[in-house]
Design an enzyme around this catalytic site. Structure first.
Site, PDB file in Angstrom:
ATOM      1  N   ASP A  16       0.827  -1.211   0.000  1.00  0.00           N
ATOM      2  CA  ASP A  16       0.000   0.000   0.000  1.00  0.00           C
ATOM      3  C   ASP A  16       0.866   1.267   0.000  1.00  0.00           C
ATOM      4  OD1 ASP A  16      -2.379   1.432   0.139  1.00  0.00           O
ATOM      5  OD2 ASP A  16      -3.173   0.275   1.827  1.00  0.00           O
ATOM      6  N   ASP A  67     -10.458   1.908  -3.759  1.00  0.00           N
ATOM      7  CA  ASP A  67     -10.986   1.566  -2.439  1.00  0.00           C
ATOM      8  C   ASP A  67     -12.504   1.493  -2.460  1.00  0.00           C
ATOM      9  OD1 ASP A  67      -8.649   1.205  -1.156  1.00  0.00           O
ATOM     10  OD2 ASP A  67      -8.701   3.039   0.033  1.00  0.00           O
TER      11      ASP A  67
END
Ligand code: DGJ
Length: 689
Positions: A435, A492
């Site tokens: 990430d 997301d």
């Protein structure tokens, strides 16, 4: 000239200077080269120089080029360097070409490499600069392409967190259209991709060119119409992102393709090239596993009991890879602490991760884990011990409570390598979700080089591990990172409606094989919307499928739908992974539709997503694409049984059962789908008979 059965790329130099691309299109004969080189020369008139300066692969200020030059360099004292490159040598082999030029006075050597991949149709181009003295480079373009003057619009990409891939159509006009990412990463808001359709081109017809810059540190794109009418496209690293004086510079690779059958022609080149040439699959034959990710189920609330139960349920639904997301390390109870402290949190995992991994493996799944290596929280052991490892001022505004580590420093990379490699060596882990949740204090190319070096070292030490690129969702999507990773967390947003759109636009660059898509919770955590499980499941089944809600929230009926969609995906993933994704020209803007056509053309699936209520009462016929006009296909609706609403009261033939129709009919006339509620997906399967 670079040439294969599909295309020719002709570079010509009229003097000893840098060449220009004078032709890029369907193959030309060798004996046409000379005449084409002459035929492309334009006239001279008043209000211009006595010769049109070349739009070369690196347009030169020293040649009075009337637009953006390809190189802006200076010596460390600030004096501009305006090279005039002269031919030194070339090297040509098959479909690769390398050209070297030198400016003796300034001590600069420029060389470029071009490649043509015949299997996919991709042209690659990269440029290098070597300086005898320390030099500052503000702007260095990958080899520059003149682009078609027959288009009226360009399509480029904006976006945001949970809203990636927003295409923008911008009219061509005199002057520069510039896009620049200054956040130090590829960015949600600046995908380094541009499509240049000629007038009238659609998804399925007409001519188009497209360019992608494979770099993860932010890019600058200049699309310019010169006063004389010619057009150029330049791509390079973000302006002034090489902060130090150096002796050697290189651009990232520019990926260029063209099409005679609409935007899809370019999309397919990108999809195939990425999948077959860029992504370093540890085992290309291995089917893409169905993911379960625990993020939207538990967030930071880890415990063996909870995650063990979730893993059992996930396996029962069909998951094959269980991913433990953020929250397993340091004292990470929320997002304000512990980034950098890559050791297992014994408060949550008193016996380590071993028991969970053993449980997951017993259930027949493999295990994956989350890291955010380039970041540090001020509230962490790492920051307390090494404040100077963070980039930027100490009083900078934090992003998600965190700062960025200076990846240009070897000791930082060594620390991260030891910590991550330790976790990977001590556990049976075959996947890492990598990430990157905040922007950099300033753009910095050495940050990207450092990150690439760390990933490369980890991959060399753990060649069987797959990596996923995530940056708050789709903040780092480019062929640079994908030359090192195997999946993209596209967004997301698990909101199926938003995902339908994002996935549709993303197929202009990405194939199914790398495009992660999960069925989220019933009540979307990022949009607040509620979607039926059938819509959520089929949207996720369009790409590399997974799910990430707490499976305990599923009703029996919902679990049945999800299990069925996962089973369908497993049956079809082998051919879908190798298929082309073709966007359909839907005559109803409320319908977002694509066909995935198998490599040999023997089968296809159409996903037709009703994104909104249509303006007209009834669905319009949907024209398919990518079929053989003369072949016949048996087409059937996969999900009629559980999807027909009472308000579909008529009898379109597909409701009753399969139909046998020619490719010509399917592509020319189109199929009549039953009426549906908005936020619904039709899945139409077809086989050549
Ligand atoms: C942002 C990612 O995009 C999410 O999927 C999740 O991994 C969180 N970070 C974890 O902090």
């Amino acid at each position: 000239m670079l040439q294969d059965d599909r295309q020719s790329l002709l570079l010509v130099s009229t003097s000893e200077g840098l060449p220009q691309i004078v032709y890029w299109g369907p193959p030309i004969a060798a004996d046409e080269v000379e005449v084409i080189a002459r035929a492309t020369q334009r006239d001279v008139t008043g209000g211009m120089l006595d010769r049109n300066p070349d739009l070369s692969i690196c347009p030169e200020e020293s040649a009075s080029f009337p637009g953006q030059p390809g190189l802006l360099a200076r010596n460390p004292q600030g004096k501009p360097l305006r090279p005039r490159f002269r031919f030194t040598e070339d090297w040509f082999q098959g479909t690769s070409l390398s050209l070297t030029y030198r400016d003796e006075v300034l001590g600069l050597t420029y060389w470029s490499e071009f490649g043509l991949d015949s299997a996919t149709g991709m042209v690659t181009a990269r440029a290098y600069l070597e300086a005898e003295e320390l030099t500052v480079v503000d702007w260095f373009a990958a080899p520059v392409f003149p682009v078609s003057e027959a288009g009226t619009e360009m399509i480029d990409f904006a976006g945001r967190w949970c809203g990636e891939m927003r295409t923008q159509r911008v009219p061509w006009s005199a002057g520069i259209r510039s896009r620049e990412g200054r956040t130090g990463r590829t960015g949600h808001e600046n995908l380094p991709l541009i499509y240049l359709p000629e007038a009238g081109a659609t998804n399925t017809q007409g001519r188009a060119e497209a360019f992608h810059y494979g770099w993860s540190g932010g890019h600058r794109m200049v699309a310019e119409e010169l006063p004389d009418g010619r057009r150029q496209v330049q791509f390079g690293h973000t302006f002034q992102s090489e902060s130090a004086a150096r002796r050697r510079f290189e651009t990232a690779t520019l990926f260029a393709c063209r099409s005679d059958y609409g935007l899809n022609g370019c999309a397919v080149v990108f999809q195939r090239y990425l999948r077959d040439r860029v992504v370093p699959w540890p085992n290309p034959a291995r089917p893409r596993p169905v993911h379960y990710n625990c993020w939207e189920a538990v967030y930071f609330g880890h415990s063996m009991e909870r995650l063990g139960d979730i893993a059992t349920r996930a396996a029962d639904l069909g998951a094959e890879r269980f991913v433990l997301d953020d929250g397993w390390f340091g004292r990470r109870d929320n997002d304000t602490s512990s980034l950098g402290d890559w050791w297992i949190d014994r408060r949550k995992w008193p016996d380590g991760l071993g028991p969970l991994i053993t449980h997951v493996k017993k259930l027949g799944m493999t295990f994956g884990i989350w890291f955010e290596p380039e970041m540090v929280n001020p509230d962490s052991e790492l920051y307390r011990n090494h404040r100077d490892w963070a980039l930027g001022r100490t009083d900078q505004v934090l992003g998600r409570g965190q700062m960025v580590l200076d990846m240009g420093r070897e000791e930082v990379r060594n620390y991260l390598f030891e910590a991550m490699s330790g976790i990977l060596s001590e556990h049976d882990i075959e996947y890492v979700k990598w990430d990157h949740n905040r922007v950099l204090p300033q753009p910095d190319a050495s940050q990207v080089r450092g990150t690439y070096a760390l990933i490369d070292k980890l991959r060399a030490a753990h060649p069987e591990v797959e990596f996923e690129s995530c940056a708050s969702g789709g903040g780092r999507i480019d062929f640079g990172i994908l030359g090192r990773m195997h999946r993209i967390w596209l967004s997301d947003s698990n909101d199926a409606l938003e995902r339908l759109r994002i996935q549709h636009e993303a197929s202009l660059l990405l194939p199914l094989a790398v495009s992660g898509s999960h069925v989220g919770p019933r009540h979307s955590h990022t949009s607040g919307r509620v979607h039926d499980i059938r819509f959520r499941a089929w949207v996720a089944a369009q790409r590399h499928m997974g799910f990430e809600m707490d499976p305990a929230e599923l009703t029996v009926k919902e679990a049945e739908v999800l299990r069925d969609a996962i089973a369908w995906w497993k049956e079809n993933r082998d051919w879908m992974t190798k298929a082309d994704i073709l966007r359909l020209d839907s005559s109803d803007p409320a319908l977002v539709a694509e066909a995935q056509v198998a490599h040999g053309g023997e089968r296809f699936v159409v996903f037709a997503g009703q994104a909104a209520a249509s303006s007209q009462i009834l669905p319009r016929p949907l024209r398919l694409a990518g079929l053989e006009p003369g072949a016949r296909y048996r087409v059937s609706l996969r999900n009629a049984a559980d999807s027909l609403p009472n308000l579909s009261r008529g009898s379109p033939a597909l409701k009753e059962g399969p139909l046998e129709l020619s490719g010509q009919y399917l592509m020319g006339q189109g199929v009549c789908l039953p009426w549906s509620f908005p936020e619904h997906m039709w899945v139409l399967e077809g086989r050549r008979i």
